[in-house]
Design an enzyme around this catalytic site. Sequence first.
Site, mmCIF file in Angstrom:
data_model
loop_
_atom_site.group_PDB
_atom_site.id
_atom_site.type_symbol
_atom_site.label_atom_id
_atom_site.label_comp_id
_atom_site.label_asym_id
_atom_site.label_seq_id
_atom_site.Cartn_x
_atom_site.Cartn_y
_atom_site.Cartn_z
ATOM 1 N NE ARG A 81 -2.523 0.905 3.566
ATOM 2 C CZ ARG A 81 -3.217 0.643 4.681
ATOM 3 N NH1 ARG A 81 -4.473 0.233 4.600
ATOM 4 N NH2 ARG A 81 -2.661 0.782 5.867
ATOM 5 C CE LYS A 183 -2.680 4.600 7.070
ATOM 6 N NZ LYS A 183 -4.138 4.613 7.277
ATOM 7 C CD GLU A 219 -11.890 5.592 4.082
ATOM 8 O OE1 GLU A 219 -11.470 4.919 5.039
ATOM 9 O OE2 GLU A 219 -11.213 5.879 3.097
HETATM 10 C C1 LIG Z 1 -5.225 3.799 7.562
HETATM 11 C C2 LIG Z 1 -6.636 4.064 7.183
HETATM 12 C C3 LIG Z 1 -7.653 3.100 7.365
HETATM 13 C C4 LIG Z 1 -7.438 1.796 8.079
HETATM 14 O O1 LIG Z 1 -6.562 0.941 7.440
HETATM 15 P P1 LIG Z 1 -5.917 -0.311 8.192
HETATM 16 O O2 LIG Z 1 -4.944 -0.847 7.207
HETATM 17 O O3 LIG Z 1 -6.998 -1.276 8.489
HETATM 18 O O4 LIG Z 1 -5.298 0.222 9.443
HETATM 19 C C5 LIG Z 1 -8.920 3.411 6.902
HETATM 20 N N1 LIG Z 1 -9.198 4.598 6.319
HETATM 21 C C6 LIG Z 1 -8.260 5.545 6.148
HETATM 22 C C7 LIG Z 1 -8.630 6.824 5.502
HETATM 23 C C8 LIG Z 1 -6.945 5.305 6.563
HETATM 24 O O5 LIG Z 1 -6.017 6.256 6.399
#
Ligand SMILES: *Cc1c(COP(=O)(O)O)cnc(C)c1O
Length: 339
Positions: A81, A183, A219
Amino acid sequence: MAKNIDWSSLGFGYIKTDWRYVANYKDGQWDEGALTEDGTITMSECAGVLQYAQTCFEGLKAYTTKDGKIVCFRPDLNAERMIDSCERLIMPTFPKERFIEAVKRVVEANKEWVPPYGSGASLYLRPFMFGYDSVIGVKPASEYQFRIFATPVGPYFKGGVKPLTVRISDYDRAAPRGTGHVKAGLNYAMSLYAITDAHEKGFDENIYPDSATRTYIEETGGANIIFVTKDGTVVTPKSDTILPSITRRSLMYVAEHVLGMKVEQRKVRVDELSDFVECGLCGTAAVISPVGKIVDHGKEIVYGMEDMGPVIKKLYHTLRGIQMGEIEAPEGWIETICE
Ligand SMILES: *Cc1c(COP(=O)(O)O)cnc(C)c1O
């Protein structure tokens, strides 16, 4: 020897540990990287990260399993990722094998900071990368630093499970064809206004609908969402602007392949929220935290403010059990760091 810390009372805050990993990118290549005790960074006032926010990050945990091993959960997916994030931000990628190796080195070097089995606490790892050299015209930096530090964090459900109250946000998190699926630090910078406003108004989180049509659920600021239908199907929204949570992907796999539940990844309309019977937010921090109530501009959708619903509880305990070495893990999910 483990550090003398009251693990159960730890929150989620930065505590400086002994060692972190640093690698520098210059002249088109990464150096060999090293552990350092220096938790500070000195750079130009004109660094790309400071001027144009060229940075991305990851988050994962190390913890002690039932049989006393120190492990990480699916660090290969964090590595992949981060590569996607770097490509979207025109940053050099850090190779997957080196990422996993660096994670292991940081955990091993900070072994005394890994909380014991049963404490509910863990060692949170924060890999990140940023543009390091001076950039004044808008363009990608040419030098970068990749780092991983570790900080111990307490149990998420301290003092029991308290379902969250969340609202449908009027602000946006991710633009269509923007950076919502990676991210990037910038996604968080722009969400701070919305989360501060939500807290001031008594909400724990914002649920963002799709910013183009405001019709579909995406989300929250930092967690993916799962829903459960009346007939027990686990549903998660599908969209190109959702960050692909490793926890959510793992939970959907567990629901389907370990627990034999029906699962769907599909568009979820805001106006079908009241058709679901359970809702939870998924991410590394909590695994799942139950949503008790969603407020959509005065209209309240209540799932239950007492505890986790039965399906979410089952999913939570199964994935936690896999992580803690109490339930057999699917192949390749657990990366052992110290036996
Ligand atoms: C990091 C993140 C998540 C959660 O991801 P995990 O890999 O399960 O920790 C969900 N939404 C956003 C916007 C994120 O930055």
